[in-house]
Design an enzyme around this catalytic site. Structure first.
Site, PDB file in Angstrom:
ATOM      1  N   ASP A 139       0.830  -1.207   0.000  1.00  0.00           N
ATOM      2  CA  ASP A 139       0.000   0.000   0.000  1.00  0.00           C
ATOM      3  C   ASP A 139       0.866   1.259   0.000  1.00  0.00           C
ATOM      4  O   ASP A 139       0.547   2.244  -0.667  1.00  0.00           O
ATOM      5  CB  ASP A 139      -0.943   0.004   1.213  1.00  0.00           C
ATOM      6  CG  ASP A 139      -1.896  -1.174   1.211  1.00  0.00           C
ATOM      7  OD1 ASP A 139      -2.319  -1.585   0.117  1.00  0.00           O
ATOM      8  OD2 ASP A 139      -2.211  -1.689   2.303  1.00  0.00           O
ATOM      9  N   HIS A 189      -5.544  -3.507   5.502  1.00  0.00           N
ATOM     10  CA  HIS A 189      -4.983  -3.888   4.196  1.00  0.00           C
ATOM     11  C   HIS A 189      -6.076  -4.427   3.271  1.00  0.00           C
ATOM     12  O   HIS A 189      -5.908  -5.441   2.615  1.00  0.00           O
ATOM     13  CB  HIS A 189      -3.873  -4.926   4.404  1.00  0.00           C
ATOM     14  CG  HIS A 189      -3.127  -5.289   3.154  1.00  0.00           C
ATOM     15  ND1 HIS A 189      -2.511  -4.353   2.353  1.00  0.00           N
ATOM     16  CD2 HIS A 189      -2.896  -6.492   2.566  1.00  0.00           C
ATOM     17  CE1 HIS A 189      -1.928  -4.962   1.338  1.00  0.00           C
ATOM     18  NE2 HIS A 189      -2.160  -6.264   1.428  1.00  0.00           N
TER      19      HIS A 189
END
Length: 337
Positions: free
Chosen positions: A172, A199
């Site tokens: 990310d 996530h």
């Protein structure tokens, strides 16, 4: 105060230090898969790794033989099937777990849950038995649930150390850095965007207000950029048209996190990475924030820092989903036979 903008340089040719941890043994569980193979290649290239132990339920001897011909110092061993899992883990300093099934078009990370939850629980159980002191880095999705699963399994064995269990959310951050750099014409290697929360989908919260160098976007562009970071995994799944999910970029991100951890274990100071860990920073039991890493794992949780109003709302909107995913993981272990 340690700078939250400190960013580890990813360099597979970095020089050796004199630390004993340069003799680190790293195990990759799921080493023959789409993430596991390129991840193992990157780890084999690093002088920080002296032993690379590869485990999977199939094809591992071939992957190990292939990698063993590379002219770097890491000694590679291949282990196949449950009977060889213990040998793969003995004496391991860091365990990286990319094992599990990948996402396919139309699947959410929660769709992966039943299969991957079982796989992660079995592997966590083996870690508890054979390398209870190891750092455990979980890539297998859904991370928002697989980290609670790992933690609960380790607790059952009485070997849980919250400072040594990490959900690898690094992709990310890598994506956020890349997308911001593209929009602003910057070198992505010099951009650092902390990404907090979880996530999956809206639990992925990029803190653009804390980006270094400082960047600004109009409200509509900021919302679009945030949405792209949150759904970047789906972007790759769609582009691969049924042939898998993000594997190469995930392998890069997993290697980056592993090298940061090894650097910190070697005594390097100021190593900061975001990761999904046991946390007191919000009302969620687990939450990703920037962490100062040290010889024993997490040295200090650097927290959320100052958030913009837009980011505060993103955090608030993510809490319910995160709590549900965490509870789902915990319940799975409680109900295991």
């Amino acid at each position: 105060m340690f700078s939250r903008v400190a960013r580890p340089a990813f360099n597979i040719t970095r020089s050796l230090s004199t630390s004993s941890q340069n003799n680190a043994k790293v195990a990759v569980l799921g080493a023959a898969g789409g993430i596991g193979q390129p991840l193992s290649l990157l780890l084999k290239n690093s002088p920080l790794v002296s032993q690379l132990s590869l485990y999977d339920i199939a094809h591992t001897p071939g992957v190990a033989a292939d990698l063993s011909h590379i002219e770097t110092r890491a000694h590679v061993t291949g282990h196949i099937g449950p009977d060889q899992l213990g040998d793969a883990l003995k004496g391991t300093d860091i365990v990286v777990i990319p094992a599990g099934v990948p996402r396919k078009p139309g699947m959410t990370r929660d769709d992966l849950f039943n299969t991957n939850a079982t796989i992660v629980a079995i592997l966590a159980d083996a870690c508890a038995r054979h390398c209870p002191e190891a750092m455990i880095c979980v890539i297998a999705n859904p991370v928002n649930s697989t980290i609670p699963i790992t933690s609960e399994v380790l607790k059952k064995h009485g070997v849980y150390n919250p400072n040594r269990v990490f959900g690898v959310t690094t992709l990310d951050i890598v994506r956020a850095n890349t997308f911001v750099a593209e929009l602003k014409g910057l070198d992505p290697a010099r951009v650092n965007v902390p990404v907090v929360g979880g996530h999956a989908g809206k639990t992925i919260i990029p803190l653009i207000s804390q980006c270094t160098p400082k960047v600004e976007f109009p409200e509509d562009k900021l919302a679009a950029l945030t949405g792209r970071i949150q759904e970047a995994g789906t972007e790759v799944v769609k582009a691969k048209a049924g042939a898998g999910s993000a594997t190469l970029s995930m392998a890069y991100a997993g290697a980056r996190f592993t090298f940061s951890l090894l650097d910190a274990m070697n005594g390097k100071e100021g190593v900061v990475e975001c990761s999904f860990v046991r946390s007191e920073e919000t009302e969620c039991k687990y939450f990703s924030t920037p962490l100062l890493l040290g010889k024993n794992g997490i040295e200090k949780n650097l927290g959320l820092g100052k958030l913009s109003a837009f980011e505060e709302k993103l955090v608030a909107d993510a809490i319910a989903e995160l709590k549900g995913s965490i509870k789902k993981g915990e319940d799975f272990v409680q109900n295991m036979k």
